[in-house]
Write a protein that holds these residues in place. Structure first.
Motif, mmCIF file in Angstrom:
data_model
loop_
_atom_site.group_PDB
_atom_site.id
_atom_site.type_symbol
_atom_site.label_atom_id
_atom_site.label_comp_id
_atom_site.label_asym_id
_atom_site.label_seq_id
_atom_site.Cartn_x
_atom_site.Cartn_y
_atom_site.Cartn_z
ATOM 1 N N TYR A 43 0.884 -1.156 0.000
ATOM 2 C CA TYR A 43 0.000 0.000 0.000
ATOM 3 C C TYR A 43 0.923 1.208 0.000
ATOM 4 C CZ TYR A 43 -3.761 -3.159 1.429
ATOM 5 O OH TYR A 43 -4.680 -4.176 1.493
ATOM 6 N N GLU A 88 -2.382 -12.125 13.505
ATOM 7 C CA GLU A 88 -2.862 -11.006 14.307
ATOM 8 C C GLU A 88 -3.512 -9.945 13.422
ATOM 9 O OE1 GLU A 88 0.259 -9.460 16.735
ATOM 10 O OE2 GLU A 88 0.871 -11.463 17.370
ATOM 11 N N ASN A 89 -4.175 -8.998 14.071
ATOM 12 C CA ASN A 89 -4.723 -7.859 13.335
ATOM 13 C C ASN A 89 -3.608 -7.158 12.586
ATOM 14 O OD1 ASN A 89 -6.824 -7.240 16.151
ATOM 15 N ND2 ASN A 89 -7.469 -8.046 14.171
ATOM 16 N N GLY A 90 -3.851 -6.872 11.329
ATOM 17 C CA GLY A 90 -2.859 -6.144 10.532
ATOM 18 C C GLY A 90 -1.775 -7.027 9.960
ATOM 19 N N SER A 91 -1.908 -8.360 10.081
ATOM 20 C CA SER A 91 -0.844 -9.242 9.590
ATOM 21 C C SER A 91 -0.936 -9.479 8.079
ATOM 22 C CB SER A 91 -0.902 -10.575 10.339
ATOM 23 O OG SER A 91 -2.179 -11.151 10.195
ATOM 24 N N GLY A 92 -2.004 -9.007 7.463
ATOM 25 C CA GLY A 92 -2.089 -9.095 6.006
ATOM 26 C C GLY A 92 -3.043 -10.150 5.474
ATOM 27 N N THR A 145 -6.464 -10.144 5.136
ATOM 28 C CA THR A 145 -7.427 -9.607 4.172
ATOM 29 C C THR A 145 -6.727 -9.215 2.879
ATOM 30 O OG1 THR A 145 -8.849 -8.821 5.949
ATOM 31 C CG2 THR A 145 -9.153 -7.800 3.798
ATOM 32 N N THR A 146 -5.537 -8.633 3.018
ATOM 33 C CA THR A 146 -4.759 -8.239 1.846
ATOM 34 C C THR A 146 -4.450 -9.442 0.964
ATOM 35 O OG1 THR A 146 -3.767 -6.483 3.172
ATOM 36 C CG2 THR A 146 -2.654 -7.063 1.110
ATOM 37 N N GLN A 196 -14.921 -9.350 4.805
ATOM 38 C CA GLN A 196 -14.859 -9.148 6.256
ATOM 39 C C GLN A 196 -15.907 -8.143 6.712
ATOM 40 O OE1 GLN A 196 -10.994 -7.890 7.612
ATOM 41 N NE2 GLN A 196 -11.520 -8.207 9.748
ATOM 42 N N GLU A 215 -13.212 -13.757 8.048
ATOM 43 C CA GLU A 215 -13.850 -13.692 9.367
ATOM 44 C C GLU A 215 -15.373 -13.782 9.287
ATOM 45 O OE1 GLU A 215 -12.185 -10.871 12.073
ATOM 46 O OE2 GLU A 215 -10.264 -10.878 11.035
#
Ligand SMILES: Nc1ncnc2c1ncn2[C@@H]1O[C@H](COP(=O)(O)OP(=O)(O)OP(=O)(O)O)[C@@H](O)[C@H]1O
Ligand SMILES: [Mg+2]
Lengths: 239, 276
Positions: free
Chosen positions: A13, A37-41, A43-44, A73, A157
């Motif tokens: 990004y 974890e959150n932000g680990s990629g 969804t990306t 999500q 999720e």
């Protein structure tokens, strides 16, 4: 050839590297969970393999003529005043792949009724989707995806808005679909309620830190605490 | 002369019949495209394109007495440009609309002040006039209507799918970009043909009002589109007739009629307890 091949995938990004050197393949009929974890990629990664986010580098190869089912999500549609009934939304799933002049067929409607019953939302068929609760909407979108008979179902999720009893129903349904031959990829923070259906786990933290069976994952000291303490932060623990 | 006589009298005037036919065809096209544009949050595109059309007409008047044929390609291009921008989330569609509209208006006004000769003619594009509708315009409206109708009948479900959830539509291989392109072209053409009748300032009401009124009924999508088309037909018909009988400006009459209907339904809903 595999159903999906991901080779040296990197996604950025702007200048921020969300994913780096990701390699894995998915075979037909696998049941794969992606953790991290959150932000680990997570969804990306899904967006990249679905073609919704262009990779910075790397190659993504799908088997030919694959039907993709995707459950995002967050609901893409936040507008509660949008005039659309549950029936209209769910039918778009089947119509998307209809060839030629698109019209709902009696078979589609019958199938829709069955799926809505399986997800215990049949009584909402003619309601406006904006009047439903978050969990009900999520089930409607799952129904829409299932209507298209996807070869692979990719869910981000999917249980986050579901109550515990619905989660159980939901995973039972997935197990059923998987038994009938559908490939399933699910991102979840909730491996507990899915432990008996998940065959393979990928643990993500910018790149793949673990890729193996559920059993191997539980034995892996470095990352498996995540299974029990996923609320707490432990940065770099997977190094 | 009583009301019925004056009403029947309408049809003895060729220009009234032409205005009614063109009005209905453009009204239906605008309302149908509008149901997707409004729900895609592109309601203001009609307004923006109308201003671009005004500027292009000013440019067109410099070269020809058929300025709409010069305005048409320009407006269609801008329309495509604006809807394409929306596919890239980093640019805000509403900002692009605002920029295009103001630049075009500024250009139109400037040209009009330099060459004062066509100021009056340009003014008729600002407010529209039913007297200007020619047989050619009816044919244009008819072609537009047929194009919109075919587009609607063949691609209704894809259009609905991509309006409701563009990401899902794209993943399930709906040709989102191609449909957006056609939507943009048809919207541009509707606006250009429509400004003769309703004028630059009011044409966007053709696109916005029917859908906004129909949404008040809180029905499904198909029902909403049908109700919007119904209101488009009736308000155009009643508006044009009334404006002739009572000697009122046509555009204003249609818009205010829409506003009245909207308010009545809104108030009714509030009293019914439907919404606060
Ligand atoms: N549109 C975006 N623009 C810029 N950065 C983004 C964007 N989307 C995600 N990121 C960044 O990329 C990283 C990975 O995000 P991603 O959404 O893939 O995480 P995730 O694993 O799905 O997290 P979560 O568990 O919270 O859903 C994060 O650091 C996030 O800040
Ligand atoms: Mg995520």
């Amino acid at each position: 050839m595999s159903l999906l091949d991901v080779n040296q995938l990197s996604v950025k990004y702007e200048s921020f590297t969300a994913l780096k050197d990701v390699n894995f393949s998915v075979e037909r009929n696998e049941f794969l969970a992606i953790l991290g974890e959150n932000g680990s990629g997570k969804t990306t990664l899904i967006k990249a393999i679905l073609g919704l986010k262009d990779p910075h580098s790397g190659i993504i190869t799908w088997e030919k003529d694959i039907r993709l089912g995707y459950l995002p999500q967050h609901l893409n549609v936040q507008d509660r005043s949008f005039p659309a009934t549950v029936k209209e939304v769910v039918l778009t799933g089947a119509l998307a792949y209809q060839k030629g002049f698109k019209r709902p067929t009696p078979e589609m409607v019958q199938k829709m009724t069955q799926i809505l019953e399986d997800l215990s939302i049949a009584h909402l068929t003619c309601q406006r989707i904006g009047t439903l609760s978050g969990g009900q909407q999520q089930r409607v979108l799952l129904a829409r995806t299932l209507m298209s008979d996807p070869d692979i179902l990719i869910m981000d999720e999917p249980t986050s808005a579901l109550d515990p009893s619905m989660r159980k129903t939901f995973y039972d349904l997935l197990k059923d679909l998987n038994a009938k031959g559908m490939t399933i990829i699910v991102i979840t923070h909730d491996v507990g309620s899915a432990s008996d259906v998940i065959q393979r786990i990928i643990y993500l933290d910018q790149t793949i830190k673990f890729d193996g069976t559920f059993g191997e994952y539980c034995e892996n000291e470095a990352i498996s605490p995540y299974i029990h303490t996923h609320q707490s932060h432990h940065h770099g623990s997977a190094q | 002369m009583n009301l019925l006589d004056s009403f029947l009298n309408l049809f003895t005037y060729g220009f009234m019949v032409r205005a009614l036919i063109a009005g209905l065809l453009i009204g239906l096209s605008g309302a149908f495209l509008g149901s997707f544009l409004v729900l895609k949050r592109f309601a203001m595109i009609g307004q923006g394109l109308a201003h671009v059309a005004f500027g292009s007409v000013a440019v067109g008047l410099l070269f020809s007495d058929q300025p709409l044929f010069i305005a048409m390609p320009i407006v269609v291009l801008v329309s495509v440009f604006i809807l394409k921008l929306s596919e890239k989330t980093s640019v805000h569609g509403d900002a692009a609309i605002g920029l295009a509209a103001t630049v075009a208006m500024a250009l139109g006004t400037l040209l009009a002040s330099i060459d004062g000769g066509f100021q009056t003619e340009l003014n008729s594009y600002l407010f529209g006039s039913i007297l200007t509708i020619q047989t050619t315009d009816i044919w244009l409206s008819f072609v537009l209507f047929i194009a919109v109708a075919l587009f609607g009948v063949f691609y209704y479900y894809d259009l609905f799918s991509m309006t409701y959830d563009p990401i899902f539509a794209e993943v399930s291989q709906v040709k989102v970009q191609r449909l957006n392109l056609v939507l943009a072209i048809l919207t541009g053409v509707t606006v250009v043909i429509g400004i003769q009748l309703l004028g630059t300032i009011l044409i966007s009401s053709f696109i916005i009002f029917p859908t906004v009124i129909a949404m008040q009924f809180q029905k499904g999508f198909f029902a909403t589109v049908m109700v919007a088309l119904g209101f488009a037909v009736s308000t155009v018909f009643v508006g044009i007739s009334a404006s002739f009988i009572y000697d009122l400006p046509t555009g204003s009459t249609i818009v205010l009629l829409n506003a009245l209907i909207f308010s009545l339904i809104y108030v009714f809903n509030v009293f019914k307890g439907g919404r606060a």
